[in-house]
Design an enzyme around this catalytic site. Structure first.
Site, PDB file in Angstrom:
ATOM      1  N   ASP A 172     -12.833  27.318 -12.809  1.00 51.27           N
ATOM      2  CA  ASP A 172     -12.088  28.604 -12.792  1.00 51.27           C
ATOM      3  C   ASP A 172     -12.314  29.340 -11.474  1.00 51.27           C
ATOM      4  O   ASP A 172     -12.798  30.583 -11.374  1.00 51.27           O
ATOM      5  CB  ASP A 172     -12.690  29.329 -14.081  1.00 51.27           C
ATOM      6  CG  ASP A 172     -11.842  30.539 -14.629  1.00 51.27           C
ATOM      7  OD1 ASP A 172     -10.652  30.589 -14.279  1.00 51.27           O
ATOM      8  OD2 ASP A 172     -12.429  31.550 -15.148  1.00 51.27           O
ATOM      9  N   LYS A 211     -24.061  39.042 -17.080  1.00 45.94           N
ATOM     10  CA  LYS A 211     -22.869  38.738 -17.700  1.00 45.94           C
ATOM     11  C   LYS A 211     -22.886  38.069 -19.196  1.00 45.94           C
ATOM     12  O   LYS A 211     -23.484  37.236 -19.264  1.00 45.94           O
ATOM     13  CB  LYS A 211     -22.068  37.652 -16.988  1.00 45.94           C
ATOM     14  CG  LYS A 211     -20.778  37.330 -17.210  1.00 45.94           C
ATOM     15  CD  LYS A 211     -20.004  36.362 -16.468  1.00 45.94           C
ATOM     16  CE  LYS A 211     -18.727  35.885 -16.837  1.00 45.94           C
ATOM     17  NZ  LYS A 211     -17.689  36.955 -16.650  1.00 45.94           N
TER      18      LYS A 211
END
Length: 311
Positions: free
Chosen positions: A121, A10
């Site tokens: 998140d 990522k």
């Protein structure tokens, strides 16, 4: 590949205030997190270079940093791919295990690391599934470590629309109740799809709980050999009730994640007692009595086990 295993990579976007030292410190803290419901952070790499970039219409010579995080690879993809507007495409036992696993993973972040780790998140896209559909919380690289359970104020906008609590949207306040609110939204979406929250607002709590349970029970009863109505309905109702308490506007009225996990553990104990009672009443062959008590979700298959054993 890493040591012969597939990994997921990522690339991080630039984050204000996250310099090399802060990034390295956060990574080292997060790499210590080990739990079956939290994705394993394997390593990271970064590259810095200088190049000309435009700033206020002019070219300037600036340092640019690229950071990449490496995680274990999850064959099942992310949870959001299984949730449609009106339903979740997964079977109820799997949905329950995902809810329970997500709660346990979040509890580990909040209460097992010395300092609480706030995710900030949490959403279906950040809950990944392995090949067995075990849920693992992902994207810890952008989380925040705090020194206490107190509420903090931040100037950095984080989170995803629809999963952020009102106190953050209005006043930029963050606490462990931020993640609890996000968890509630996720559970509602698992139970009733992407339209669940708006449907709940229109119907009210009790009618919504009844609506969700009825919808799932209709789906389950359509399967041949199904025979655990009372247990399934109890689990469904508990999950929706927890979710609705998580999304109340007043953060002080939301439960702590440790209390949610305790509720689910108590539910499991109750289900196991019901399982043993049902086994005794059904006079199942002695060999089946040696099987350890079923969990809430795995109990769903006992009707088929009985049928096979008695045929």
């Amino acid at each position: 590949m890493y040591n012969g295993d597939e990994i997921a990579v990522k690339k991080l976007h630039h984050l204000v205030g996250l310099d090399d030292k802060a990034f390295d410190s956060e990574f080292r803290n997060l790499s210590k997190v080990q739990h079956q419901n939290i994705i394993r952070l394997i390593g990271y790499c970064y590259e810095s270079r200088h190049q000309y970039v435009k700033l206020n219409g002019e070219l300037v010579f600036a340092k640019e940093m690229e950071r990449v995080l490496c995680f274990e690879f999850m064959e099942g993809g992310s949870l959001d791919h299984h949730i449609a507007d009106d339903s979740c495409g997964l079977e109820w036992p799997t949905c329950y295990e995902i809810i329970k696993g997500t709660c346990e993973g979040l509890n580990h972040l909040h209460n097992s690391q010395g300092k609480p780790i706030l995710h900030l998140d949490l959403k279906p896209a950040n809950i990944l599934l392995d090949k067995n559909k075990t849920a693992k919380i992902a994207d810890l690289g952008l989380s925040r470590l705090v020194a206490s359970t107190q509420t903090h104020k931040t100037e950095v906008v984080k989170g995803s629309q629809g999963y952020m609590p009102p106190e953050y949207i209005d006043d930029n306040l963050i606490s462990m109740k931020f993640d609890v609110f996000s968890l509630g939204v996720i559970i509602i979406k698992i139970m009733d799809g992407n339209m669940g929250r708006s449907r709940c607002s229109e119907m009210g709590s009790e009618p919504f709980i009844e609506f969700v349970c009825k919808k799932w029970m209709t789906k389950l009863r359509a399967k041949s050999g199904y025979s655990s109505d009372e247990i399934d309905r109890k689990c469904m109702k508990k999950c929706v009730e927890i979710a609705l308490r998580c999304v109340v506007a007043d953060r002080n009225k939301r439960p702590l994640i440790k209390d949610i996990v305790k509720e689910l553990e108590e539910l499991e104990d109750e289900i196991n007692k019901m399982s043993r009672s049902s086994v005794q009443e059904a006079v199942i062959p002695t060999c089946l009595l040696l099987i350890r008590p079923w969990s809430c979700a795995s109990y769903l298959s006992q009707g088929k086990i009985y049928q096979a054993a008695c045929s």
